[in-house]
Design an enzyme around this catalytic site. Structure first.
Site, PDB file in Angstrom:
ATOM      1  N   PRO A  13     -46.076 -16.047 -54.709  1.00  0.00           N
ATOM      2  CA  PRO A  13     -46.719 -15.179 -55.682  1.00  0.00           C
ATOM      3  C   PRO A  13     -45.772 -15.139 -57.057  1.00  0.00           C
ATOM      4  CG  PRO A  13     -45.761 -13.839 -54.258  1.00  0.00           C
ATOM      5  CD  PRO A  13     -45.544 -15.046 -53.573  1.00  0.00           C
ATOM      6  N   THR A  43     -46.134 -13.679 -60.859  1.00  0.00           N
ATOM      7  CA  THR A  43     -46.890 -12.810 -62.346  1.00  0.00           C
ATOM      8  C   THR A  43     -46.839 -13.969 -63.446  1.00  0.00           C
ATOM      9  OG1 THR A  43     -46.262 -10.690 -61.337  1.00  0.00           O
ATOM     10  CG2 THR A  43     -46.523 -10.962 -63.705  1.00  0.00           C
ATOM     11  N   ALA A  85     -49.089 -10.932 -58.227  1.00  0.00           N
ATOM     12  CA  ALA A  85     -49.275  -9.755 -57.755  1.00  0.00           C
ATOM     13  C   ALA A  85     -50.398  -9.041 -58.415  1.00  0.00           C
ATOM     14  CB  ALA A  85     -47.897  -8.804 -57.917  1.00  0.00           C
ATOM     15  N   GLN A 122     -52.139 -10.934 -53.318  1.00  0.00           N
ATOM     16  CA  GLN A 122     -51.088 -10.124 -53.198  1.00  0.00           C
ATOM     17  C   GLN A 122     -51.234  -8.694 -53.910  1.00  0.00           C
ATOM     18  OE1 GLN A 122     -47.084 -10.172 -55.341  1.00  0.00           O
ATOM     19  NE2 GLN A 122     -46.155 -10.385 -53.290  1.00  0.00           N
ATOM     20  N   HIS A 170     -47.519  -6.277 -51.281  1.00  0.00           N
ATOM     21  CA  HIS A 170     -46.174  -6.597 -52.130  1.00  0.00           C
ATOM     22  C   HIS A 170     -45.292  -5.227 -51.586  1.00  0.00           C
ATOM     23  CE1 HIS A 170     -43.227  -7.765 -54.690  1.00  0.00           C
ATOM     24  NE2 HIS A 170     -43.976  -7.940 -55.831  1.00  0.00           N
ATOM     25  N   TYR A 209     -40.781  -2.386 -56.037  1.00  0.00           N
ATOM     26  CA  TYR A 209     -42.156  -1.798 -56.190  1.00  0.00           C
ATOM     27  C   TYR A 209     -42.645  -0.540 -55.239  1.00  0.00           C
ATOM     28  CZ  TYR A 209     -41.917  -5.491 -59.575  1.00  0.00           C
ATOM     29  OH  TYR A 209     -41.682  -6.160 -60.578  1.00  0.00           O
ATOM     30  N   GLY A 266     -34.978 -19.994 -53.669  1.00  0.00           N
ATOM     31  CA  GLY A 266     -34.090 -21.091 -54.021  1.00  0.00           C
ATOM     32  C   GLY A 266     -34.202 -22.286 -53.224  1.00  0.00           C
ATOM     33  N   GLY A 299     -41.336 -21.150 -55.675  1.00  0.00           N
ATOM     34  CA  GLY A 299     -41.698 -20.335 -56.709  1.00  0.00           C
ATOM     35  C   GLY A 299     -41.786 -21.437 -57.968  1.00  0.00           C
ATOM     36  N   ARG A 300     -40.621 -21.263 -58.794  1.00  0.00           N
ATOM     37  CA  ARG A 300     -40.466 -21.863 -59.925  1.00  0.00           C
ATOM     38  C   ARG A 300     -40.735 -23.442 -59.971  1.00  0.00           C
ATOM     39  NH1 ARG A 300     -34.965 -18.897 -60.618  1.00  0.00           N
ATOM     40  NH2 ARG A 300     -35.145 -19.390 -58.434  1.00  0.00           N
TER      41      ARG A 300
HETATM   42  C1  LIG Z   1     -42.366 -15.914 -63.223  1.00  0.00           C
HETATM   43  C2  LIG Z   1     -42.370 -15.177 -61.940  1.00  0.00           C
HETATM   44  C3  LIG Z   1     -42.912 -14.232 -61.480  1.00  0.00           C
HETATM   45  C4  LIG Z   1     -42.831 -13.655 -60.287  1.00  0.00           C
HETATM   46  N1  LIG Z   1     -43.810 -12.874 -60.033  1.00  0.00           N
HETATM   47  C5  LIG Z   1     -43.743 -12.320 -58.615  1.00  0.00           C
HETATM   48  C6  LIG Z   1     -44.864 -11.397 -57.897  1.00  0.00           C
HETATM   49  O1  LIG Z   1     -46.049 -11.335 -58.752  1.00  0.00           O
HETATM   50  N2  LIG Z   1     -44.845 -10.959 -56.762  1.00  0.00           N
HETATM   51  C7  LIG Z   1     -43.734 -11.469 -55.934  1.00  0.00           C
HETATM   52  O2  LIG Z   1     -43.500 -11.088 -54.835  1.00  0.00           O
HETATM   53  N3  LIG Z   1     -42.632 -12.025 -56.374  1.00  0.00           N
HETATM   54  C8  LIG Z   1     -42.741 -12.735 -57.703  1.00  0.00           C
HETATM   55  N4  LIG Z   1     -41.754 -13.574 -58.165  1.00  0.00           N
HETATM   56  C9  LIG Z   1     -40.680 -13.952 -57.212  1.00  0.00           C
HETATM   57  C10 LIG Z   1     -41.147 -15.215 -56.723  1.00  0.00           C
HETATM   58  O3  LIG Z   1     -42.358 -14.990 -55.679  1.00  0.00           O
HETATM   59  C11 LIG Z   1     -40.037 -15.985 -55.807  1.00  0.00           C
HETATM   60  O4  LIG Z   1     -39.707 -15.065 -54.647  1.00  0.00           O
HETATM   61  C12 LIG Z   1     -38.871 -16.129 -56.469  1.00  0.00           C
HETATM   62  O5  LIG Z   1     -39.143 -17.269 -57.884  1.00  0.00           O
HETATM   63  C13 LIG Z   1     -37.844 -17.279 -55.971  1.00  0.00           C
HETATM   64  O6  LIG Z   1     -38.551 -18.333 -55.246  1.00  0.00           O
HETATM   65  P1  LIG Z   1     -37.913 -19.819 -56.129  1.00  0.00           P
HETATM   66  O7  LIG Z   1     -36.617 -19.779 -56.102  1.00  0.00           O
HETATM   67  O8  LIG Z   1     -38.725 -20.895 -55.318  1.00  0.00           O
HETATM   68  O9  LIG Z   1     -38.640 -19.540 -57.536  1.00  0.00           O
HETATM   69  C14 LIG Z   1     -41.846 -14.256 -59.197  1.00  0.00           C
HETATM   70  C15 LIG Z   1     -40.887 -15.016 -59.823  1.00  0.00           C
HETATM   71  C16 LIG Z   1     -40.986 -15.682 -61.002  1.00  0.00           C
HETATM   72  C17 LIG Z   1     -40.277 -16.627 -61.524  1.00  0.00           C
END
Ligand SMILES: Cc1cc2nc3c(=O)[nH]c(=O)nc-3n(C[C@H](O)[C@H](O)[C@H](O)COP(=O)(O)O)c2cc1C
Length: 346
Positions: free
Chosen positions: A26, A28, A59, A101, A175, A180, A293, A314-315
């Site tokens: 997820p 945002t 979320a 979420q 979530h 939060y 990561g 994520g990213r």
């Molecule tokens: C731009 C951005 C927005 C995020 N928004 C949320 C969110 O809405 N809900 C959530 O649980 N985690 C959120 N996260 C965390 C990601 O779900 C994820 O746990 C985090 O990026 C680590 O994974 P990655 O290393 O593959 O990017 C967000 C991360 C990023 C970079």
């Protein structure tokens, strides 16, 4: 026993077959309309990523009082349900699966987002720091929720889950991570209550378990995201272990679809004897989604080693809408850059 790979299908139930083990984490994006309704651009954005085994959408707030950031979508008005229906339709047309979420920011908010009202929290303990994307506002003192407000928020989570079902989502994720509202109940720093909702691990966890019970009556598939080490909007406190131990063990009785790591898995912690996903796996016996990561190689290893059942990305999925296809064909991935958050064009 054969080892799982990123492309081993997984059944989450009769009606929910995932074609691979790559989950979109997820994220945002703050791109909903001013009425907090999902847009056509969001339908396109999620639709482009429908070849991931499961999308967990960004979320989504359960009430106006749950907001803490600009233009985050909601699931409490008819227009929001209709907006999300367009998103879930697009994902389903493209062969994907999608969970909502559902989210309440609690103290991670500001009167600016709440029509001048103070944010609600388990206890009146202020978060320090600046509100992001807000022209330099500072977080302030939240107000302690009354018992009636706690019960009302449980009802709002339940209604948001019912609305998610109406909007065509395949399930919901609570979530419960990243500091939060749900997470605020689960840490000594933010929950200093002495009534039936605080003071012992059992009472601190009561809010989470009452929300789970209420939400499960509305929709078949319910996952929970947790960050037991308090990595965001909270300080790390080893004493919180008593609460997360209790929560994870009790979750075994909840018939959830999964538990999802909401912290970064690149750092092991002494007090949990490993990474957060390893800790969750030790105590929780159902399906686990690892996150934080992961590269293609470390994700593959985590599945093969049985550390997790699914890997959330994520990213890299922001940088590569065609992530799944690139991984399948062993093609190089574009690096993530935070400027990519400025639009939904990718
Ligand atoms: C731009 C951005 C927005 C995020 N928004 C949320 C969110 O809405 N809900 C959530 O649980 N985690 C959120 N996260 C965390 C990601 O779900 C994820 O746990 C985090 O990026 C680590 O994974 P990655 O290393 O593959 O990017 C967000 C991360 C990023 C970079």
């Amino acid at each position: 026993m054969t080892k799982n790979t990123l492309f081993t299908p997984l059944s989450l139930g009769e009606d929910l077959e995932l074609s691979n083990r790559i989950v979109m984490a997820p994220m945002t994006r703050s791109m909903a309309s001013e009425q907090l309704v999902p847009t056509e651009a969001m339908a396109e954005y999620y639709g482009r990523r429908a070849d991931t085994g499961l999308i967990i959408a960004e979320a989504t707030i359960i009430s106006p009082m749950a907001q803490g950031y600009p233009n985050t979508p909601g699931l409490y008005s008819q227009a929001q349900i209709e907006g999300w229906q367009k998103v879930t339709d697009r994902v389903h047309q493209n062969g994907g699966k999608i969970f909502a979420q559902i989210w309440h920011c609690g103290r991670v908010s500001h009167p600016f987002y709440l029509n001048g009202d103070k944010p609600m929290a388990p206890s009146a303990v202020a978060l320090q720091g600046r509100v992001p994307r807000s022209n330099d506002l500072q977080y302030g003192m939240p107000r302690e929720m009354t018992e009636a407000e706690i019960l009302e928020v449980i009802q709002q989570f339940s209604q948001a889950a019912a609305n998610a079902r109406k909007a065509g989502f395949d399930g919901v994720e609570l979530h419960g991570a990243n500091g939060y509202l749900l997470d605020q109940f689960l840490h000594w720093e933010t929950n200093q209550r002495t009534d039936g909702w605080g003071g012992t691990p059992e009472k601190m966890a009561r809010f989470l378990f009452e929300v789970i019970d209420a939400v499960k009556q509305q929709i078949d598939h319910v996952g929970v995201r947790l960050s037991p080490v308090g990595h965001q909007h909270l300080s790390l406190n080893e004493a919180d272990l008593a609460i997360s131990d209790y929560v994870l063990q009790r979750l075994n009785r909840c018939d959830l679809t999964y538990v999802h790591t909401g912290s970064h898995d690149d750092t092991p912690f002494d007090h949990i004897q490993g990474t957060v996903t390893q800790y969750i796996r030790r105590l929780y016996k159902g399906r686990v989604i690892a996150c934080g990561g992961y590269s293609v190689n470390t994700g593959r290893d985590a599945l093969a080693g049985g550390i997790a059942d699914l890997i959330a990305i994520g990213r890299p999925l922001i940088a590569n809408p065609d992530y799944v296809e690139k991984v399948r064909q062993n093609k190089p991935l574009a690096p993530y850059d935070s400027s990519m958050l400025d639009t939904l064009d990718q």
